[in-house]
Design a protein around this motif. Structure first.
Motif, PDB file in Angstrom:
ATOM      1  N   VAL A 191     -16.447   7.896  -9.205  1.00 12.14           N
ATOM      2  CA  VAL A 191     -15.022   7.553  -9.168  1.00 12.14           C
ATOM      3  C   VAL A 191     -14.845   6.362  -8.232  1.00 12.14           C
ATOM      4  O   VAL A 191     -15.303   6.387  -7.081  1.00 12.14           O
ATOM      5  CB  VAL A 191     -14.161   8.733  -8.668  1.00 12.14           C
ATOM      6  N   HIS A 192     -14.188   5.326  -8.728  1.00 13.83           N
ATOM      7  CA  HIS A 192     -13.877   4.145  -7.929  1.00 13.83           C
ATOM      8  C   HIS A 192     -12.386   3.849  -8.044  1.00 13.83           C
ATOM      9  O   HIS A 192     -11.753   4.158  -9.060  1.00 13.83           O
ATOM     10  CB  HIS A 192     -14.691   2.937  -8.391  1.00 13.83           C
ATOM     11  N   HIS A 193     -11.841   3.243  -6.994  1.00 14.67           N
ATOM     12  CA  HIS A 193     -10.431   2.865  -7.024  1.00 14.67           C
ATOM     13  C   HIS A 193     -10.241   1.514  -6.342  1.00 14.67           C
ATOM     14  O   HIS A 193     -11.096   1.071  -5.548  1.00 14.67           O
ATOM     15  CB  HIS A 193      -9.563   3.930  -6.346  1.00 14.67           C
ATOM     16  N   SER A 194      -9.124   0.859  -6.636  1.00  8.64           N
ATOM     17  CA  SER A 194      -8.801  -0.386  -5.966  1.00  8.64           C
ATOM     18  C   SER A 194      -8.629  -0.116  -4.474  1.00  8.64           C
ATOM     19  O   SER A 194      -8.282   0.999  -4.070  1.00  8.64           O
ATOM     20  CB  SER A 194      -7.504  -0.978  -6.533  1.00  8.64           C
ATOM     21  N   PRO A 195      -8.854  -1.131  -3.625  1.00  9.61           N
ATOM     22  CA  PRO A 195      -8.625  -0.926  -2.189  1.00  9.61           C
ATOM     23  C   PRO A 195      -7.201  -0.457  -1.931  1.00  9.61           C
ATOM     24  O   PRO A 195      -6.256  -0.898  -2.593  1.00  9.61           O
ATOM     25  CB  PRO A 195      -8.861  -2.326  -1.605  1.00  9.61           C
ATOM     26  N   LEU A 196      -7.064   0.450  -0.979  1.00 15.48           N
ATOM     27  CA  LEU A 196      -5.746   1.002  -0.657  1.00 15.48           C
ATOM     28  C   LEU A 196      -4.841  -0.079  -0.070  1.00 15.48           C
ATOM     29  O   LEU A 196      -5.327  -0.984   0.603  1.00 15.48           O
ATOM     30  CB  LEU A 196      -5.906   2.159   0.328  1.00 15.48           C
ATOM     31  N   PRO A 197      -3.527   0.029  -0.347  1.00 16.39           N
ATOM     32  CA  PRO A 197      -2.831   1.057  -1.140  1.00 16.39           C
ATOM     33  C   PRO A 197      -2.905   0.786  -2.638  1.00 16.39           C
ATOM     34  O   PRO A 197      -2.811  -0.361  -3.074  1.00 16.39           O
ATOM     35  CB  PRO A 197      -1.386   0.955  -0.638  1.00 16.39           C
ATOM     36  N   VAL A 198      -3.083   1.844  -3.380  1.00 12.47           N
ATOM     37  CA  VAL A 198      -3.127   1.777  -4.841  1.00 12.47           C
ATOM     38  C   VAL A 198      -1.893   2.439  -5.449  1.00 12.47           C
ATOM     39  O   VAL A 198      -1.274   1.913  -6.373  1.00 12.47           O
ATOM     40  CB  VAL A 198      -4.391   2.491  -5.386  1.00 12.47           C
ATOM     41  N   MET A 199      -1.533   3.599  -4.912  1.00 11.16           N
ATOM     42  CA  MET A 199      -0.570   4.475  -5.575  1.00 11.16           C
ATOM     43  C   MET A 199       0.840   4.421  -4.987  1.00 11.16           C
ATOM     44  O   MET A 199       1.767   4.931  -5.601  1.00 11.16           O
ATOM     45  CB  MET A 199      -1.065   5.926  -5.488  1.00 11.16           C
ATOM     46  N   GLY A 200       1.017   3.842  -3.814  1.00 10.83           N
ATOM     47  CA  GLY A 200       2.269   4.034  -3.102  1.00 10.83           C
ATOM     48  C   GLY A 200       3.277   2.903  -3.142  1.00 10.83           C
ATOM     49  O   GLY A 200       4.327   2.992  -2.497  1.00 10.83           O
ATOM     50  N   LEU A 201       2.991   1.840  -3.880  1.00 16.64           N
ATOM     51  CA  LEU A 201       3.831   0.645  -3.794  1.00 16.64           C
ATOM     52  C   LEU A 201       4.728   0.418  -5.004  1.00 16.64           C
ATOM     53  O   LEU A 201       5.361  -0.632  -5.129  1.00 16.64           O
ATOM     54  CB  LEU A 201       2.938  -0.586  -3.572  1.00 16.64           C
ATOM     55  N   GLY A 202       4.778   1.380  -5.912  1.00 19.51           N
ATOM     56  CA  GLY A 202       5.620   1.218  -7.091  1.00 19.51           C
ATOM     57  C   GLY A 202       5.042   0.275  -8.128  1.00 19.51           C
ATOM     58  O   GLY A 202       5.757  -0.260  -8.978  1.00 19.51           O
ATOM     59  N   ARG A 203       3.720   0.078  -8.096  1.00 20.79           N
ATOM     60  CA  ARG A 203       3.058  -0.811  -9.061  1.00 20.79           C
ATOM     61  C   ARG A 203       2.469   0.007 -10.210  1.00 20.79           C
ATOM     62  O   ARG A 203       2.396   1.234 -10.145  1.00 20.79           O
ATOM     63  CB  ARG A 203       1.952  -1.605  -8.369  1.00 20.79           C
ATOM     64  N   ASP A 204       2.014  -0.692 -11.242  1.00 24.64           N
ATOM     65  CA  ASP A 204       1.317  -0.033 -12.340  1.00 24.64           C
ATOM     66  C   ASP A 204      -0.103   0.309 -11.897  1.00 24.64           C
ATOM     67  O   ASP A 204      -0.739  -0.447 -11.150  1.00 24.64           O
ATOM     68  CB  ASP A 204       1.267  -0.928 -13.571  1.00 24.64           C
ATOM     69  N   VAL A 205      -0.593   1.445 -12.371  1.00 25.82           N
ATOM     70  CA  VAL A 205      -1.948   1.885 -12.071  1.00 25.82           C
ATOM     71  C   VAL A 205      -2.652   2.178 -13.385  1.00 25.82           C
ATOM     72  O   VAL A 205      -2.077   2.828 -14.279  1.00 25.82           O
ATOM     73  CB  VAL A 205      -1.949   3.140 -11.172  1.00 25.82           C
ATOM     74  N   PHE A 206      -3.878   1.709 -13.501  1.00 25.01           N
ATOM     75  CA  PHE A 206      -4.652   1.902 -14.727  1.00 25.01           C
ATOM     76  C   PHE A 206      -5.781   2.898 -14.465  1.00 25.01           C
ATOM     77  O   PHE A 206      -6.480   2.817 -13.454  1.00 25.01           O
ATOM     78  CB  PHE A 206      -5.234   0.565 -15.201  1.00 25.01           C
ATOM     79  N   VAL A 207      -5.924   3.842 -15.381  1.00 26.20           N
ATOM     80  CA  VAL A 207      -6.962   4.863 -15.279  1.00 26.20           C
ATOM     81  C   VAL A 207      -7.905   4.678 -16.472  1.00 26.20           C
ATOM     82  O   VAL A 207      -7.492   4.836 -17.630  1.00 26.20           O
ATOM     83  CB  VAL A 207      -6.371   6.280 -15.288  1.00 26.20           C
ATOM     84  N   THR A 208      -9.160   4.334 -16.185  1.00 29.13           N
ATOM     85  CA  THR A 208     -10.152   4.103 -17.232  1.00 29.13           C
ATOM     86  C   THR A 208     -11.291   5.097 -17.074  1.00 29.13           C
ATOM     87  O   THR A 208     -11.786   5.308 -15.964  1.00 29.13           O
ATOM     88  CB  THR A 208     -10.709   2.667 -17.169  1.00 29.13           C
TER      89      THR A 208
END
Length: 259
Positions: free
Chosen positions: A12-29
């Motif tokens: 599991v990898h994710h973009s550098p934080l913050p990813v989820m808290g800024l009201g942006r779109d998030v992509f799950v692949t």
């Protein structure tokens, strides 16, 4: 620290934080061992939809985001090729500790449709992804209670499998307000029962709680009972946030006691 208490069988990898808290779109692949099937796609989409409803309840607000402003606007299938598929979550505003919840949910899919890796990112072409670490601790994993309201919550240190929740409102909720409260609570219940708050070493689909559908109001007091509560204790943080999230739809929550 954002981490999972599970030794996940896929990366599991994710973009550098913050990813989820800024009201942006998030992509799950997700990348699968084999060519993706219709059934596999449906399994993933059902779990992402569960996460969407949990976010919409306000449960994933965490310490810093107001529960009544914490949500995901929509979920859309972007597409895929051969062995991978991508979904877009629009306008995501939840705590970063939601990342382990989403990553762990796919253990349910992995049983029938083996997964190689997952990326949770701000864009499908993001090249700066970092690995989600695994740790032995199983505390402070999931989004906590909104800091400005935490003094209004009392949770017994010795919970049994039968949990009683008592909520005190500023005034007696009207019938429409009681319905708004019920919707928030039942989104949290459904997501918790599916596996959003697993407790190691149990798999997410071991999670469960029984709820008889009764919200017992006594004027400004609400009582809810859950039997066979087999979720992580921190799931109750999410329930408290869901109750605080009714701020604009019901009387103010003055106190929550969970025993």
């Amino acid at each position: 620290m954002i981490a999972t208490p599970y030794a996940l069988p896929y990366a599991v990898h994710h973009s550098p934080l913050p990813v989820m808290g800024l009201g942006r779109d998030v992509f799950v692949t997700l990348w699968f061992s084999n060519e993706i099937s219709v059934e596999g796609t449906k399994s993933v989409e059902a779990l992402i939809t569960t996460f969407f409803h949990l976010a919409g309840s306000g449960a994933l607000a965490g310490a810093a985001i107001e529960p009544w402003d914490s949500t995901v606007f929509s979920v859309d299938f972007v597409g895929g090729a051969a062995s991978n598929a991508t979904w877009k979550l629009s306008n995501v505003r939840v705590d970063e500790r939601s990342i382990p919840i989403l990553a762990q949910l796919f253990l349910i899919t992995h049983s029938d449709f083996p997964i190689i890796k997952i990326a949770i990112s701000n864009g499908p072409t993001d090249q700066t992804l970092v690995a989600l670490p695994a740790i032995d601790e199983d505390r402070d994993i999931y989004p906590t209670i909104f800091t400005k309201q935490v003094s209004r919550v009392g949770i017994s240190p010795d919970l049994s499998a039968d949990v009683i929740v008592v909520v005190h409102f500023a005034s007696d909720p009207t019938l429409p307000q009681r319905e708004a409260i019920r919707l928030k609570i039942e989104d949290w219940i459904a997501a918790s029962a599916i596996g959003c708050y697993p407790a190691p070493p149990h798999r997410p689909d071991f999670c469960n709680l029984e709820y008889d559908g009764a919200l017992d109001f006594f004027e400004a007091e609400l009582q809810i009972g859950f039997r066979n509560f087999y979720c992580h204790r921190e799931a109750l943080y999410g329930l408290c946030n869901s109750l605080f999230a009714v701020k604009d739809e019901a009387p103010e929550v003055m106190r929550i006691v969970i025993t």
